[in-house]
Design an enzyme around this catalytic site. Structure first.
Site, PDB file in Angstrom:
ATOM      1  N   ARG A  33       0.893  -1.281   0.331  1.00 33.37           N
ATOM      2  CA  ARG A  33       0.279  -0.033  -0.112  1.00 33.37           C
ATOM      3  C   ARG A  33       0.991   0.994  -0.085  1.00 33.37           C
ATOM      4  O   ARG A  33       0.912   2.279  -0.715  1.00 33.37           O
ATOM      5  CB  ARG A  33      -0.929   0.091   1.113  1.00 33.37           C
ATOM      6  N   PHE A  48     -11.752  -4.643  -5.532  1.00 35.86           N
ATOM      7  CA  PHE A  48     -11.588  -5.460  -4.646  1.00 35.86           C
ATOM      8  C   PHE A  48     -10.927  -4.803  -2.766  1.00 35.86           C
ATOM      9  O   PHE A  48      -9.741  -4.802  -2.907  1.00 35.86           O
ATOM     10  CB  PHE A  48     -10.374  -6.510  -4.452  1.00 35.86           C
ATOM     11  N   ASP A  76     -15.940  -2.223  -4.549  1.00 33.58           N
ATOM     12  CA  ASP A  76     -15.877  -3.929  -3.890  1.00 33.58           C
ATOM     13  C   ASP A  76     -17.827  -4.313  -3.588  1.00 33.58           C
ATOM     14  O   ASP A  76     -18.250  -3.881  -4.446  1.00 33.58           O
ATOM     15  CB  ASP A  76     -15.385  -3.480  -2.181  1.00 33.58           C
ATOM     16  N   ASN A  81     -19.314  -5.897  -8.267  1.00 34.67           N
ATOM     17  CA  ASN A  81     -18.368  -7.622  -9.017  1.00 34.67           C
ATOM     18  C   ASN A  81     -17.256  -7.064  -9.640  1.00 34.67           C
ATOM     19  O   ASN A  81     -17.811  -6.616 -10.702  1.00 34.67           O
ATOM     20  CB  ASN A  81     -19.602  -8.432  -9.500  1.00 34.67           C
ATOM     21  N   ALA A  82     -15.987  -6.489  -9.272  1.00 30.35           N
ATOM     22  CA  ALA A  82     -14.864  -6.205  -9.365  1.00 30.35           C
ATOM     23  C   ALA A  82     -15.209  -6.950 -10.987  1.00 30.35           C
ATOM     24  O   ALA A  82     -14.847  -5.703 -12.908  1.00 30.35           O
ATOM     25  CB  ALA A  82     -13.998  -6.866  -8.584  1.00 30.35           C
ATOM     26  N   ASP A 101      -6.823  -6.464  -5.408  1.00 33.25           N
ATOM     27  CA  ASP A 101      -6.223  -7.165  -4.545  1.00 33.25           C
ATOM     28  C   ASP A 101      -7.390  -7.884  -4.525  1.00 33.25           C
ATOM     29  O   ASP A 101      -7.914  -8.254  -2.835  1.00 33.25           O
ATOM     30  CB  ASP A 101      -5.859  -6.420  -3.828  1.00 33.25           C
ATOM     31  N   CYS A 104      -2.592 -13.518  -3.199  1.00 26.95           N
ATOM     32  CA  CYS A 104      -2.545 -14.176  -2.091  1.00 26.95           C
ATOM     33  C   CYS A 104      -2.775 -15.889  -1.983  1.00 26.95           C
ATOM     34  O   CYS A 104      -3.039 -16.772  -0.482  1.00 26.95           O
ATOM     35  CB  CYS A 104      -3.417 -13.276  -1.327  1.00 26.95           C
TER      36      CYS A 104
HETATM   37  N1  SAH Z   1      -6.593  -4.132  -0.862  1.00 28.68           N
HETATM   38  C1  SAH Z   1      -7.204  -4.651   0.942  1.00 28.68           C
HETATM   39  C2  SAH Z   1      -7.746  -6.022   0.756  1.00 28.68           C
HETATM   40  C3  SAH Z   1      -8.561  -6.454   0.066  1.00 28.68           C
HETATM   41  S1  SAH Z   1      -9.439  -8.101   0.628  1.00 28.68           S
HETATM   42  C4  SAH Z   1      -6.971  -4.056   1.838  1.00 28.68           C
HETATM   43  O1  SAH Z   1      -5.305  -4.101   1.383  1.00 28.68           O
HETATM   44  O2  SAH Z   1      -6.784  -3.484   2.638  1.00 28.68           O
HETATM   45  C5  SAH Z   1     -10.784  -8.402  -0.934  1.00 28.68           C
HETATM   46  C6  SAH Z   1     -11.497  -7.855  -1.243  1.00 28.68           C
HETATM   47  O3  SAH Z   1     -12.788  -8.179  -1.790  1.00 28.68           O
HETATM   48  C7  SAH Z   1     -12.876  -8.043  -0.594  1.00 28.68           C
HETATM   49  O4  SAH Z   1     -12.818  -6.677   0.624  1.00 28.68           O
HETATM   50  C8  SAH Z   1     -13.918  -8.675  -0.551  1.00 28.68           C
HETATM   51  O5  SAH Z   1     -15.457  -7.014  -0.434  1.00 28.68           O
HETATM   52  C9  SAH Z   1     -13.784  -8.496  -2.476  1.00 28.68           C
HETATM   53  N2  SAH Z   1     -13.991  -9.203  -2.656  1.00 28.68           N
HETATM   54  C10 SAH Z   1     -14.623 -10.263  -3.430  1.00 28.68           C
HETATM   55  N3  SAH Z   1     -14.657 -10.918  -4.544  1.00 28.68           N
HETATM   56  C11 SAH Z   1     -15.695  -9.339  -4.795  1.00 28.68           C
HETATM   57  C12 SAH Z   1     -15.575  -9.504  -6.345  1.00 28.68           C
HETATM   58  N4  SAH Z   1     -15.872 -10.337  -7.126  1.00 28.68           N
HETATM   59  N5  SAH Z   1     -15.745  -8.317  -6.496  1.00 28.68           N
HETATM   60  C13 SAH Z   1     -15.237  -7.012  -5.580  1.00 28.68           C
HETATM   61  N6  SAH Z   1     -14.923  -7.340  -4.757  1.00 28.68           N
HETATM   62  C14 SAH Z   1     -14.699  -8.577  -4.052  1.00 28.68           C
END
Ligand code: SAH
Length: 396
Positions: free
Chosen positions: A212, A227, A248, A275-276, A296, A336
């Site tokens: 970050r 995400f 998100d 949905n991303a 992410d 991850c």
């Molecule tokens: N970048 C963040 C962590 C991301 S964790 C940090 O550094 O703190 C992954 C995220 O993806 C979660 O918040 C989850 O709600 C979201 N997520 C999971 N599937 C998703 C999708 N299909 N579309 C959008 N968001 C999604």
């Protein structure tokens, strides 16, 4: 700590002996030869088929990972042994990590404390115990941490699904003191709230901290954080950007993201609940362009069986993100999934760039935060990969 102390014996096959010799901490059930007296969660003495002692491990009668090595010495771990492990864990983090108000003090196998995770949020400790063996020794580990670090409360976030593989209940429990619902933390000038009771992991993604921070330098023009969780990547990139789109699927995560934006007086963020996969596709169709895109996603490959589908998922979002880059734009993209190593992830990114019709330069190959130590002999411990790519398609 007496070498003659009584522990149940487990004997292992030659393949496991070689793995242990190479410092791998896991022995799978197929490589166990005999385990007559060992009960689930026991500390056991590991022997080869000639009876030679290979060390001490936690025994699991349920998981495919039958043994998790604790030491390669012939010891009977007692209170002083666990305290010494805690000392090593704190020492290896040193001053670099001490400046973070939220930090991981214990990272399982990375600290030779298999199955134990301990994160400190200010003065609040959140532990996560992933195995039956970890549950047996946690009191001694927490006691040792309390003697060395200021701790006002201890919460057990024992709700990850992997606990069911060990036959353990999923629960969140206050072990001592009172853990607040929200703990406001500082990440090098960026203020954000962790949610220890209900947030993901133990309340925040500490593993992405340094990535970050790296994003600050790439903040420019239009930025997309997909995400996003609590928008912590977005907030680091925001000061240098004109506009940051935060996407998100979770309304709750976005609500916390908005609150974090308020905390930092950041007014250039737009929050999109979607949905991303769909959102990236729609932006691509509209011909949108961004100077920085951050991806992410959650682990798409949670087990080895998921890897093929996971590859498709990673490729799809990266193709779309690359197509969204303005000339010279930067993509910060993470995985991850520990079942997908860095070389495989890089291969997926190469395929994605080919599909997207883009050329790119790898400006950084990054990993998990410094308080998530990776042991050379345990590549599975390096689960977080983060590539920083710069679009290079403009060159004739
Ligand atoms: N970048 C963040 C962590 C991301 S964790 C940090 O550094 O703190 C992954 C995220 O993806 C979660 O918040 C989850 O709600 C979201 N997520 C999971 N599937 C998703 C999708 N299909 N579309 C959008 N968001 C999604």
């Amino acid at each position: 700590m007496s070498p003659s102390g009584r522990l149940p014996d487990v004997s292992v096959r030659l393949r496991a002996k070689r793995r242990i010799a190479a410092h791998h901490p896991w022995v799978f059930t197929d490589d166990v030869a005999a385990s007559n007296e060992a009960a689930h969660g026991d500390l056991v003495r590991v022997r080869d088929n000639a009876g030679e002692v290979l060390g001490v491990a936690f025994w699991s009668a349920r998981s495919k990972i039958a043994l998790r090595m604790v030491s390669r010495a012939d010891v009977v771990p007692d209170r002083a042994f666990w305290a010494a492990r805690v000392d090593e864990a704190l020492a290896r983090r040193g001053a670099v990590v001490a400046r973070w108000t939220a930090r991981r003090l214990v990272f399982g196998e990375g600290d030779s404390l298999p199955g134990v995770v301990a994160d400190l949020y200010g003065t609040h400790l959140v532990v996560q115990l992933l195995t039956a063996g970890a549950e047996r020794v946690v009191d001694m580990i927490v006691a040792a941490l309390r003697e060395r670090v200021t701790i006002d409360s201890v919460l057990a976030r024992n709700d990850p699904s992997v606990r069911t593989l060990e036959g353990l209940r999923r629960e969140v429990r206050q072990l001592s003191g009172t853990t607040p619902d929200e703990i406001v933390l500082d990440e090098d000038g960026m203020s954000y709230a962790a949610d220890p009771w209900r947030g993901q992991k133990t309340g925040a993604f500490l593993d992405q901290r340094e990535n970050r921070l790296a994003c600050r330098a790439y903040g420019r023009g239009r930025v997309l954080d997909a995400f996003s969780y609590h928008a912590s990547f977005a907030l680091h990139a925001a000061p240098r950007a004109t506009e940051v789109v935060v996407v998100d699927a979770s309304a709750e995560a976005l609500a916390r993201g908005r609150a974090n934006a308020g905390r930092n007086a950041a007014s250039n963020l737009t929050f999109v609940e979607a949905n991303a996969f769909d959102d990236l596709r729609a932006r691509e169709r509209r011909g949108e362009r961004f100077d920085l895109v951050m991806l992410d996603p959650p682990a798409f490959a949670k087990s080895r069986g998921d890897v093929t589908a996971a590859r498709r998922g990673y490729k799809e979002i990266n193709v779309r993100a690359l197509r969204l880059l303005a000339p010279g734009g930067v993509l910060v993209t993470s995985s991850c999934s520990y079942n997908l190593d860095e070389a495989s992830f890089e291969g997926i990114l190469r395929d994605a760039a080919a599909d997207a019709g883009r050329d790119a330069i790898v400006i950084e190959r990054r990993g998990q935060a410094a308080d998530h130590p990776v042991r050379l002999g345990f590549p599975e411990g390096r689960y977080l990969k983060c590539f920083v790519l710069r679009d290079a398609s403009g060159a004739p």
